[in-house]
Design a protein around this motif. Structure first.
Motif, mmCIF file in Angstrom:
data_model
loop_
_atom_site.group_PDB
_atom_site.id
_atom_site.type_symbol
_atom_site.label_atom_id
_atom_site.label_comp_id
_atom_site.label_asym_id
_atom_site.label_seq_id
_atom_site.Cartn_x
_atom_site.Cartn_y
_atom_site.Cartn_z
ATOM 1 N N ARG A 56 0.712 -1.318 0.044
ATOM 2 C CA ARG A 56 0.026 -0.026 -0.055
ATOM 3 C C ARG A 56 0.954 1.347 0.199
ATOM 4 N NH1 ARG A 56 -0.700 2.823 4.713
ATOM 5 N NH2 ARG A 56 0.271 2.198 6.399
ATOM 6 N N ARG B 48 -2.874 5.872 2.585
ATOM 7 C CA ARG B 48 -3.989 5.184 2.140
ATOM 8 C C ARG B 48 -3.983 3.729 2.807
ATOM 9 N NH1 ARG B 48 -5.253 9.805 1.431
ATOM 10 N NH2 ARG B 48 -5.721 10.848 -0.760
ATOM 11 N N ARG B 49 -5.312 3.285 3.171
ATOM 12 C CA ARG B 49 -5.390 1.936 3.667
ATOM 13 C C ARG B 49 -6.431 1.481 2.941
ATOM 14 N NH1 ARG B 49 -2.222 1.216 8.016
ATOM 15 N NH2 ARG B 49 -3.185 -1.066 8.314
ATOM 16 N N CYS C 244 -6.583 4.309 -2.332
ATOM 17 C CA CYS C 244 -7.635 4.889 -1.541
ATOM 18 C C CYS C 244 -7.857 4.286 -0.417
ATOM 19 C CB CYS C 244 -8.933 4.531 -2.531
ATOM 20 S SG CYS C 244 -9.204 2.725 -2.886
ATOM 21 N N ASP C 245 -8.666 4.788 0.544
ATOM 22 C CA ASP C 245 -9.124 4.215 1.835
ATOM 23 C C ASP C 245 -10.296 3.426 1.609
ATOM 24 O OD1 ASP C 245 -7.068 5.346 3.499
ATOM 25 O OD2 ASP C 245 -8.140 7.212 3.584
ATOM 26 N N ASP C 246 -10.169 1.973 2.231
ATOM 27 C CA ASP C 246 -11.472 1.277 2.257
ATOM 28 C C ASP C 246 -12.009 0.637 1.065
ATOM 29 O OD1 ASP C 246 -11.237 1.830 5.079
ATOM 30 O OD2 ASP C 246 -12.793 3.257 5.088
#
Length: 469
Positions: A39, A48-49, A91-93
């Motif tokens: 990531r 970002r996660r 991006c997150d999620d």
């Protein structure tokens, strides 16, 4: 992402396992040993996660990933080389399509073409094309991804001689929002081909590019450094040469702090200097004579210009800007550089906030001007210079003053600009800046977006919103 889509995905092990089993590549999830590496972005200012990262190994993998994101209502990002300054390759999620395993390069020397898969960097292209005496017009750092740079336009050392990267693009293979795999060129999906030449990643995932190769091998190039007392004089002479000189001469102008590395004499370490990094593609036997008047503009403190293989020039600064630094960008196009503008540059460059921070001006004229402003999505065909002001440092504690310096510098110069910036060198700055980048091409881009991605699945980018009928 639809409300609850991320939470539903986390509990749907059957769907995740089926998705992973169908991939030729692999799926990385939070908690996996390689997740943090997978990531991590080039710009360490962006964290970002993603929920899942699909490291695709084929176009079929990309199709599966696009379908999975669409069917599960997931936010979707696409990562090629990962250099995007605003972190728009993640991006997150959501789901990240990571193309870094798709690294094939095929050179057809007889046809003069180079086919490049979407996960390649420009270093990969150079290593394959250079032995055949070919080059694809590209950027200035070889670790940059082919996909992001090309889709945003592609400014580089060969722009004045051979045009932008998109001016040498013959076709793309890409996966659309509905999961179909298509080829876009002048003869197939011509509207889509028009849009991807500058319109960024808004229209799908490009799994392969077909480029025209240019006959370039060894050039006369490299950096020359001048003390700041000569900066205005050198900058004016460079401006005039770029505006009137033959297309064989190129070179970006910048302000840099000399790195304390062995390449540079110790007496110049950590000095702020003006620099031009040249690339001359004319007759090498005449290069010395061509550069004689350049060397007489003002006494150079350091002069490294000479015959050099193009890949060596393009990778010369890779080690100075490794992954993991903090980056903040501001960009604009300029048709001219008045003496007043040059004076403003001299004023603001005197306060470079960190050793890595810089301002660059890239020529975008010559061959790039022979394409009409509506012939591709790239709009600023009348511009002569692309400016980027960038704060860079390894220490996150420097970020606030870097950002403040970059914004103040940009605000001082922006009133003299052409009004928009290069999409590859702006942060996530909102719709007004995106529309300013495309000007009167934006409505057509929005119509094409509505045709190929009506629900805006591909929106983690400098986003072009679908036109509403």
């Amino acid at each position: 992402m639809e409300t609850g889509a991320y939470e539903k995905l986390l509990t749907d092990e059957r769907a995740l396992n089926a998705f992973a089993a169908g991939l030729q590549g692999d799926l990385v999830r939070p908690g996996d040993a390689g997740y943090d590496d997978a990531r991590r972005l080039y710009n360490a200012m962006i964290d970002r996660r993603p929920a899942i990262i699909a490291r695709c190994a084929s176009p079929a993998d990309v199709q599966r990933a696009v379908n999975f994101a669409r069917e599960h209502g997931l936010l979707l990002a696409v990562r090629g080389g990962g250099h995007n300054g605003a972190g728009l390759g993640s991006c997150d999620d959501g789901l990240v399509i990571d193309l870094s395993r798709m690294k094939g390069v095929q050179v057809d020397a007889a046809a003069g073409t180079v086919r490049v898969e979407g996960g390649c960097t420009w270093g990969d292209v150079d290593r394959a094309a250079h032995p055949a005496g070919l080059a694809v017009p590209t950027g200035f750092i070889s670790t940059t991804g082919v996909g992001g740079l090309t889709l945003g336009g592609g400014i580089g050392y060969l722009t004045r001689r051979y045009g932008l990267t998109i001016d040498n693009l013959l076709a793309v293979e890409m996966v659309l929002a509905d999961g179909s795999l298509v080829t876009a060129s002048e003869s197939e999906h011509a509207d889509l081909f028009w849009a991807v030449r500058g319109g960024g990643g808004n229209f799908g995932v490009v799994t392969a590019f077909l480029f025209r190769g240019c006959p370039v091998s060894t050039v006369y190039g490299g950096p020359m450094f001048w003390e700041m007392e000569h900066a205005a004089q050198v900058m004016r002479a460079w401006r005039d040469l770029i505006l009137t000189g033959p297309e064989e001469i190129n070179g970006w102008f910048g302000f840099h702090t000399v790195p304390p590395v062995e390449m540079f004499p110790a007496e110049h370490h950590l000095k702020k200097m003006a620099v031009i990094t040249w690339c001359y593609t004319g007759d090498l036997e005449r290069a010395g004579a061509f550069f004689e008047p350049i060397r007489q503009i003002a006494p150079a403190a350091m002069d490294f210009a000479g015959p050099v293989p193009l890949p060596a020039l393009q990778s010369m600064f890779d080690d100075l800007y490794p992954p993991g630094l903090q980056w903040y960008w501001n960009a604009d196009f300029f048709t001219g550089l008045s003496d007043e503008v040059i004076d403003l540059h001299i004023h603001h460059s005197a306060s470079l906030p960190t050793a890595h921070s810089t301002m660059h001006l890239y020529p975008v004229n010559g061959a790039a001007h022979r394409v009409g402003k509506n012939d591709t999505a790239w709009s600023f065909r009348e511009a002569n210079f692309a400016q980027v002001i960038v704060g860079v440092d390894p220490d996150p504690a420097s970020s606030e003053r870097m950002i403040r310096w970059s914004k103040e510098y940009w605000n001082a110069l922006h009133p003299y600009s052409a009004g928009g910036g290069y999409v590859n060198m702006i942060m996530d700055e909102g719709q007004e800046r995106v529309q300013a980048a495309y000007r009167d091409n934006y409505p057509r881009l929005a119509e094409i977006k509505a045709r190929y991605d009506p629900r805006n699945l591909f929106r983690v980018n400098q986003n072009i919103r679908p036109a509403r009928g």
